[in-house]
Each structure stands twice: as C-alpha cells, then as structure tokens.
Design an enzyme around this catalytic site. Sequence first.
Site, PDB file in Angstrom:
ATOM      1  N   ARG A 171      53.585  29.056 -45.255  1.00  0.00           N
ATOM      2  CA  ARG A 171      53.991  27.652 -45.188  1.00  0.00           C
ATOM      3  C   ARG A 171      52.774  26.770 -44.918  1.00  0.00           C
ATOM      4  O   ARG A 171      51.962  27.073 -44.035  1.00  0.00           O
ATOM      5  CB  ARG A 171      55.012  27.535 -44.059  1.00  0.00           C
ATOM      6  CG  ARG A 171      55.794  26.266 -44.021  1.00  0.00           C
ATOM      7  CD  ARG A 171      56.888  26.396 -43.001  1.00  0.00           C
ATOM      8  NE  ARG A 171      56.342  26.366 -41.637  1.00  0.00           N
ATOM      9  CZ  ARG A 171      56.965  25.814 -40.600  1.00  0.00           C
ATOM     10  NH1 ARG A 171      58.152  25.262 -40.769  1.00  0.00           N
ATOM     11  NH2 ARG A 171      56.430  25.829 -39.403  1.00  0.00           N
TER      12      ARG A 171
ATOM     13  N   TYR B  37      56.321  16.277 -31.860  1.00  0.00           N
ATOM     14  CA  TYR B  37      55.096  17.096 -31.787  1.00  0.00           C
ATOM     15  C   TYR B  37      54.670  17.609 -33.147  1.00  0.00           C
ATOM     16  O   TYR B  37      53.651  18.260 -33.261  1.00  0.00           O
ATOM     17  CB  TYR B  37      55.273  18.258 -30.806  1.00  0.00           C
ATOM     18  CG  TYR B  37      56.538  19.063 -31.006  1.00  0.00           C
ATOM     19  CD1 TYR B  37      56.609  20.027 -32.001  1.00  0.00           C
ATOM     20  CD2 TYR B  37      57.658  18.828 -30.222  1.00  0.00           C
ATOM     21  CE1 TYR B  37      57.771  20.741 -32.208  1.00  0.00           C
ATOM     22  CE2 TYR B  37      58.834  19.543 -30.421  1.00  0.00           C
ATOM     23  CZ  TYR B  37      58.887  20.492 -31.411  1.00  0.00           C
ATOM     24  OH  TYR B  37      60.043  21.190 -31.626  1.00  0.00           O
ATOM     25  N   LYS B  38      55.480  17.352 -34.194  1.00  0.00           N
ATOM     26  CA  LYS B  38      55.111  17.808 -35.543  1.00  0.00           C
ATOM     27  C   LYS B  38      54.264  16.707 -36.206  1.00  0.00           C
ATOM     28  O   LYS B  38      53.147  16.468 -35.777  1.00  0.00           O
ATOM     29  CB  LYS B  38      56.369  18.185 -36.325  1.00  0.00           C
ATOM     30  CG  LYS B  38      57.046  19.431 -35.721  1.00  0.00           C
ATOM     31  CD  LYS B  38      58.395  19.776 -36.319  1.00  0.00           C
ATOM     32  CE  LYS B  38      58.951  21.052 -35.675  1.00  0.00           C
ATOM     33  NZ  LYS B  38      60.386  21.237 -35.880  1.00  0.00           N
TER      34      LYS B  38
ATOM     35  N   ASP C  20      68.827  15.423 -38.892  1.00  0.00           N
ATOM     36  CA  ASP C  20      67.688  15.902 -38.121  1.00  0.00           C
ATOM     37  C   ASP C  20      66.421  15.591 -38.926  1.00  0.00           C
ATOM     38  O   ASP C  20      66.264  16.045 -40.063  1.00  0.00           O
ATOM     39  CB  ASP C  20      67.829  17.412 -37.868  1.00  0.00           C
ATOM     40  CG  ASP C  20      66.774  17.921 -36.886  1.00  0.00           C
ATOM     41  OD1 ASP C  20      65.654  17.363 -36.891  1.00  0.00           O
ATOM     42  OD2 ASP C  20      67.068  18.867 -36.135  1.00  0.00           O
TER      43      ASP C  20
ATOM     44  N   PHE D 164      67.422  24.688 -39.433  1.00  0.00           N
ATOM     45  CA  PHE D 164      66.668  25.394 -38.412  1.00  0.00           C
ATOM     46  C   PHE D 164      67.655  26.093 -37.471  1.00  0.00           C
ATOM     47  O   PHE D 164      68.646  25.489 -37.053  1.00  0.00           O
ATOM     48  CB  PHE D 164      65.810  24.391 -37.654  1.00  0.00           C
ATOM     49  CG  PHE D 164      64.791  24.998 -36.753  1.00  0.00           C
ATOM     50  CD1 PHE D 164      63.625  25.545 -37.261  1.00  0.00           C
ATOM     51  CD2 PHE D 164      64.986  25.021 -35.382  1.00  0.00           C
ATOM     52  CE1 PHE D 164      62.672  26.106 -36.425  1.00  0.00           C
ATOM     53  CE2 PHE D 164      64.038  25.583 -34.539  1.00  0.00           C
ATOM     54  CZ  PHE D 164      62.877  26.124 -35.057  1.00  0.00           C
TER      55      PHE D 164
HETATM   56  C1  PLP Z   1      61.125  22.087 -34.891  1.00  0.00           C
HETATM   57  C2  PLP Z   1      62.604  21.995 -34.988  1.00  0.00           C
HETATM   58  C3  PLP Z   1      63.420  22.135 -33.851  1.00  0.00           C
HETATM   59  C4  PLP Z   1      62.842  22.491 -32.508  1.00  0.00           C
HETATM   60  O1  PLP Z   1      63.641  22.041 -31.452  1.00  0.00           O
HETATM   61  P1  PLP Z   1      63.037  21.948 -29.979  1.00  0.00           P
HETATM   62  O2  PLP Z   1      64.207  21.727 -29.132  1.00  0.00           O
HETATM   63  O3  PLP Z   1      62.060  20.807 -29.991  1.00  0.00           O
HETATM   64  O4  PLP Z   1      62.318  23.228 -29.691  1.00  0.00           O
HETATM   65  C5  PLP Z   1      64.778  21.955 -33.995  1.00  0.00           C
HETATM   66  N1  PLP Z   1      65.328  21.659 -35.194  1.00  0.00           N
HETATM   67  C6  PLP Z   1      64.565  21.540 -36.321  1.00  0.00           C
HETATM   68  C7  PLP Z   1      65.216  21.198 -37.617  1.00  0.00           C
HETATM   69  C8  PLP Z   1      63.187  21.735 -36.247  1.00  0.00           C
HETATM   70  O5  PLP Z   1      62.454  21.643 -37.339  1.00  0.00           O
END
Ligand code: PLP
Length: 396
Positions: A355, A208-209, A183, A114
């Site tokens: 997705r 939140y996911k 992660d 990400f």
């Molecule tokens: C959703 C996601 C994020 C989002 O980070 P926030 O700081 O919560 O906005 C970061 N890394 C990955 C791999 C994600 O899937």
Amino acid sequence: MPTDFTNTRRAFHLPEGVTYLDGNSLGPMPRDAARRVADMMTDEWSQMLITGWNKAGWYVQPRKVGDRIARLIGAGPGQVVMGDTLSIKVFQAVSAARALRPDRRVILSDSGNFPSDLYVAEGLAKAVDAELRVVAPEQVADAISDDLAVLMITEVDYRTGRRHDMKALTEKAHRHGALTVWDLAHSAGAVDVDLLGCGADFAVGCTYKYLNGGPGAPAFIWTNPDLAEQAQPILQGWMGHAAPFAFDMEYRPAAGIERMRVGTPPVIAMAALDAALDVWDDVDMADLRARSIDLTQAFIAGVEANCPEVTLNSPRDPSQRGSQVSFRHPDGYAVMQALIARGVIGDFRAPDVLRFGFAPLYNDLDDVAHAVDILADILANRTWNRPDFHQKAAVT
Ligand SMILES: *Cc1c(COP(=O)(O)O)cnc(C)c1O
C-alpha cells in the site's frame, strides 16, 4: 492563487534518505509541531496549571480546532468537535443515527470497511438490539432497503483506495428513510470532501493520517446542522453535558455538536494537531485533489511499465479512487520490508497488499519516480527474498 506545494512540503520534517509514502497511516511531523508542543508545556501547563482550561482556552479548543477541519471536509463553522479516538467517534455517530430511527434495526456496511468500524457496529448492534449487515463494496447501493436505519461507510477503502460515491449513496439512503455515517479516515486531507453538498448526516475521521496531527491525535465528529439538536449519543460524558460544571445528577445534552464530546480532551496532542493544521491554511482542496490524481496516476503508470510481478489492486479510474494506490504480490510483506530497507516507506496489509499513500502536501513526482525505480529493482533482482524480510513485526 494556486496552492504552493513546494511551500507545504517545506513545512514538514522528512528524514534524509526517506521517501515517505505512508501518510495514509501516520503523517510526518510538521516542523512547527515540536515547538508548539514545547511552548504548550512551558508557557501553559507549567505556568498556568489548572487555570489553563480558561486562560489558554483548553476547554474551547475541541471546537476551535474542529472549525479548522470543517473547511477541509465541506462542513461549516461550529459543526465539528474534536476528541477521543476514531473508533469511539464511530460509536457516537452510529449510536446517535440508530436512535433517530428507533423502529428500524439494520446497520449496513461493506466488507472493505476498516475492521474497527465493523467491530464497533457489531458491539453496538448487540447492545441495542440492532443487526449489522455487511455486503461487498460493489453491492452497497443495491443493499439499501426500507428496513435500513443507518448506512455506515468509509468513503475511501483503506486497502484498495476505492472511493464510494458519497452523494449518490447518501441520496439513495435518504430515499429509503435511512441516515448515513461517513468515515473520512482516508478522505480528510486526501480528497475534496463535501459533506454539506452531499447532504450527509454524520461524519467522523482521524487526524493522524493525511492531516498529520501525530500518533494518537484526537478524532473529529460532524453532525449535519439539521440533525444536531435531535441527535442523542449513547456515550453521555460530562463534557457533552449542557452545563458540565453544574455537576447535575441527570444528563442534559449540550447544544449542537458539543454533545458529541465525551471526557477531558487531549490538550497536548491538540497542540501538535493545531500546528499541523497551519499548513492547510493556504491549501485549496481542488488543487489538492488535482495533485493527488497526478501523483497516483504517475505511480500506477510507472509501476505497470516497470514491475510486471505486481498487479494493481486499486480502481484504475481516478474518480473512483482516493489518494492511495495498492498492488498485490504473493510475497508482499517481504517486498515491503525490502522497500523500507531502501528508504521507500509504504506499508503492507494482509494478505498480500503493498500500500502506498500519496500526500499532496509533501509528496511530489520525484518521490513517485524514485519509488518506482526502487520497487522495480527489488522485484527484478528478487532482493526481497531474504529471511529477515520475512519476519513479521507487531505493527505492519
Ligand atoms: C485508521 C482507521 C481507524 C482507526 O481508528 P482509531 O480508533 O483511531 O485507532 C478506524 N477506522 C478507519 C476507517 C480507519 O481508516
């Protein structure tokens, strides 16, 4: 007792007429969350004021909620703490891992990661004279070398759903003297994670996911207990101090995982998350994984049989996949808008990816069949090809 997924589905408010396949971005609201937040406001904040930190346990909440998440990711009690956002927790973990390998400069990640994780690592690398090295996801194992300080990997790819082999990559990193940061943004609550069994070093994730904690819910961080007393985060906030209320001039890290805290925790958000975690109490993670595989396999089979216009963009082998499936279509954005207009909510990721997340707690095979039907109809009749479906909003 096998997990009762009819029961877990009932725990969520799923709006009428909506088939929700976007829990990989934002989980739906658990019915109890609204009441719990309201109770927190009326019974705690309004009545207790500042005394709520002790009386209502706000101060220890980041650890208590962390313990509830630990079970879902193969960690032990007292090893997980909540707070901040995932991007900040990535920084905490990677900076602490790098500091444990001061004579090495390389942070290795992959191009499927990400962007926020890569941005954070790049910024850290500039600040501490390290180097961020990014390779293709298939090349990660081969790129692990003796100059590596930290392997920073998102276990499940946010676009393709590809799942890395945590155990094999961790073992290889360790053989070369490096530490690992995992992660779990698309793993926690989606697949059967086993941090201790894999011997991982650090892990972070959002709630939140698939954990359904609500927009802006706090992130979590885990340090392997073997490293927890040595790890030194760069963000030395007062809540991670050994004695925050001594107000010392010098920083001394708190014991264990507590040192990964930074500042004041988001107490209201944590109330919603705590309610969301109630739904997990009777969920067996092996059952969850089996159901996730059933749902994703059925979706792939259904789409491939009925939608020749799209191509699979996820691994076909379920052992190499998380709980999401993506397909490519040259007009993916408009196709997704047309789907959403028909009540099937997935999302679009640039450049051409449709997705779909499958959350075993509330998605079932009827959702899969319905989504396949609507997608097939939209593609066969080209109903996606309307000007308003091509107009991009700020959040896709
Ligand atoms: C959703 C996601 C994020 C989002 O980070 P926030 O700081 O919560 O906005 C970061 N890394 C990955 C791999 C994600 O899937």
